[in-house]
Design a protein around this motif. Structure first.
Motif, PDB file in Angstrom:
ATOM      1  N   LEU A 201      66.458  47.335  22.919  1.00 15.58           N
ATOM      2  CA  LEU A 201      67.086  46.013  22.897  1.00 15.58           C
ATOM      3  C   LEU A 201      67.526  45.575  24.289  1.00 15.58           C
ATOM      4  O   LEU A 201      67.271  44.443  24.700  1.00 15.58           O
ATOM      5  N   THR A 202      68.181  46.453  25.026  1.00 16.83           N
ATOM      6  CA  THR A 202      68.668  46.064  26.354  1.00 16.83           C
ATOM      7  C   THR A 202      67.517  45.801  27.315  1.00 16.83           C
ATOM      8  O   THR A 202      67.625  44.937  28.198  1.00 16.83           O
ATOM      9  N   SER A 203      66.416  46.522  27.142  1.00 17.61           N
ATOM     10  CA  SER A 203      65.272  46.331  28.039  1.00 17.61           C
ATOM     11  C   SER A 203      64.421  45.123  27.643  1.00 17.61           C
ATOM     12  O   SER A 203      63.521  44.730  28.381  1.00 17.61           O
ATOM     13  N   SER A 204      64.725  44.534  26.489  1.00 14.72           N
ATOM     14  CA  SER A 204      63.925  43.398  26.015  1.00 14.72           C
ATOM     15  C   SER A 204      64.366  42.073  26.627  1.00 14.72           C
ATOM     16  O   SER A 204      63.709  41.044  26.416  1.00 14.72           O
ATOM     17  N   THR A 205      65.469  42.086  27.380  1.00 12.60           N
ATOM     18  CA  THR A 205      65.999  40.834  27.925  1.00 12.60           C
ATOM     19  C   THR A 205      66.594  41.042  29.308  1.00 12.60           C
ATOM     20  O   THR A 205      67.056  42.153  29.632  1.00 12.60           O
ATOM     21  N   LYS A 206      66.593  39.995  30.097  1.00 11.53           N
ATOM     22  CA  LYS A 206      67.255  40.027  31.398  1.00 11.53           C
ATOM     23  C   LYS A 206      68.689  39.510  31.307  1.00 11.53           C
ATOM     24  O   LYS A 206      69.440  39.569  32.285  1.00 11.53           O
ATOM     25  N   LEU A 207      69.049  38.994  30.136  1.00 14.36           N
ATOM     26  CA  LEU A 207      70.417  38.524  29.949  1.00 14.36           C
ATOM     27  C   LEU A 207      71.394  39.703  29.881  1.00 14.36           C
ATOM     28  O   LEU A 207      71.025  40.779  29.413  1.00 14.36           O
TER      29      LEU A 207
END
Length: 343
Positions: A201-207
């Protein structure tokens, strides 16, 4: 409108779902989930109240602090006080239904902005409620943070992409929603997450990615490991598991373990500006609250939300002056006496 009048209107409109008690201590509404109360006996809600009450301020008046700087920077955005509106959904389920979900989302997003901060929006067993929050954030040019229930990762990633499209400040999941009764009632599968799932999940977004619902040092350290930008120390307002510790009890050790490695928010029975100072002194970088914002929205719409937050701001300012805190960084453990037993 004054706070007293706003609360009276909110109480009438909430139709018994919230009694707006003189002390919001979880006693009258114990077991009212769905509703505004705490799970089961209500002990987790009550413990948030009791343990925060057990933190006392040290009065200091020989100093030169007359106009403290209450501003902080969160994810690159400066806000006027270390307070963010907590994610709340389910007006028709938990609050009496006087407001639609879209109305509530607009009121909290724009009321928070006008008061100098921003709001988190929530998710629910009804997927449209998440969309309503996103729509409000989009109208506000991305000033807000959507929080997603711990559904299957594929569904969460879909919702993260929708959050990115609004230009949101950040995104996250309330991982403690794994046991939320209202999700089960609507046939929405939720559950705990593994370290590998969280890394996905954390690697799926730059936010900036937030994990809401952390109540132990172990899981705070895991949040750092998986690449989260922030945690919210919270027991979900006492609404998912009976007999947990209070946020004020666990926050100091969590802060000691991960302060500086990850942004720390605290969320648990914040009802006035003094409570904000207490949680900052216990180790939080900023503080969340939900129930007072609900009262504001139900009692006065966007202006009601703004009034609640501005009142918090004035109370915090006075508390900072009377404890000798020139800015938020000056709020530390020397400004309080913590009467809670440390675990």
């Amino acid at each position: 409108m004054e706070i007293k009048e706003l609360k009276k209107i909110a109480k009438d409109r909430m139709k018994g779902y919230c009694r707006l008690c003189k002390e919001c201590n979880g006693i009258a509404c114990a077991g009212e989930v769905p509703g505004m109360g705490g799970k089961g006996s209500g002990e987790s809600f009550k413990r948030n109240y009791e343990t925060l009450k057990n933190v006392k301020l040290v009065l200091k008046t020989i100093h030169d602090v007359k106009d403290p700087d209450m501003s902080v920077e969160i994810f690159g955005k400066k806000i006027d006080l270390p307070f963010i509106t907590a994610p709340v959904t389910g007006n028709s389920i938990n609050m009496g239904g006087f407001l639609t979900e879209a109305q509530y989302s607009d009121y909290v997003v724009f009321g928070s902005i006008e008061a100098g901060t921003f709001a988190m929006t929530g998710d629910s067993g009804n997927p449209q409620f998440y969309i309503d929050g996103l729509n409000s954030i989009k109208k506000a040019n991305g000033i807000g943070i959507p929080i997603i229930k711990p559904r299957e990762n594929m569904k969460i990633i879909e919702n993260i992409k929708k959050a990115e499209e609004t230009g949101a400040i950040g995104v996250g999941i309330d991982i403690d929603g794994a046991g939320l009764l209202t999700m089960a009632l609507h046939g929405q599968p939720v559950g705990p997450k593994t370290v590998d799932e969280l890394k996905e999940l954390t690697s799926s977004t730059k936010l900036p990615f937030i994990l809401k619902g952390i109540m132990s040092v172990e899981e705070a350290e895991l949040a750092v490991e998986v690449g989260a930008s922030a945690i919210v120390v919270s027991n979900h307002g006492g609404r998912i598991l009976d007999y947990t510790l209070g946020v004020a009890e666990v926050l100091p050790k969590i802060s000691k373990a991960v302060k500086g490695k990850i942004t720390i928010f605290a969320d648990g029975n914040v009802r006035n500006g003094v409570d904000i100072l207490k949680y900052i002194a216990l180790g939080a970088d900023a503080v969340l609250a939900g129930r007072p914002i609900i009262w504001g929205a139900y009692g006065g719409g966007k202006e009601g939300v703004k009034l609640i937050i501005e009142n918090l701001k004035e109370e915090l300012k006075q508390a900072m002056i009377l404890t000798g805190c020139k800015d938020v960084k000056s709020i530390d453990s020397s400004k309080i006496i913590n009467l809670n037993k440390q675990f």
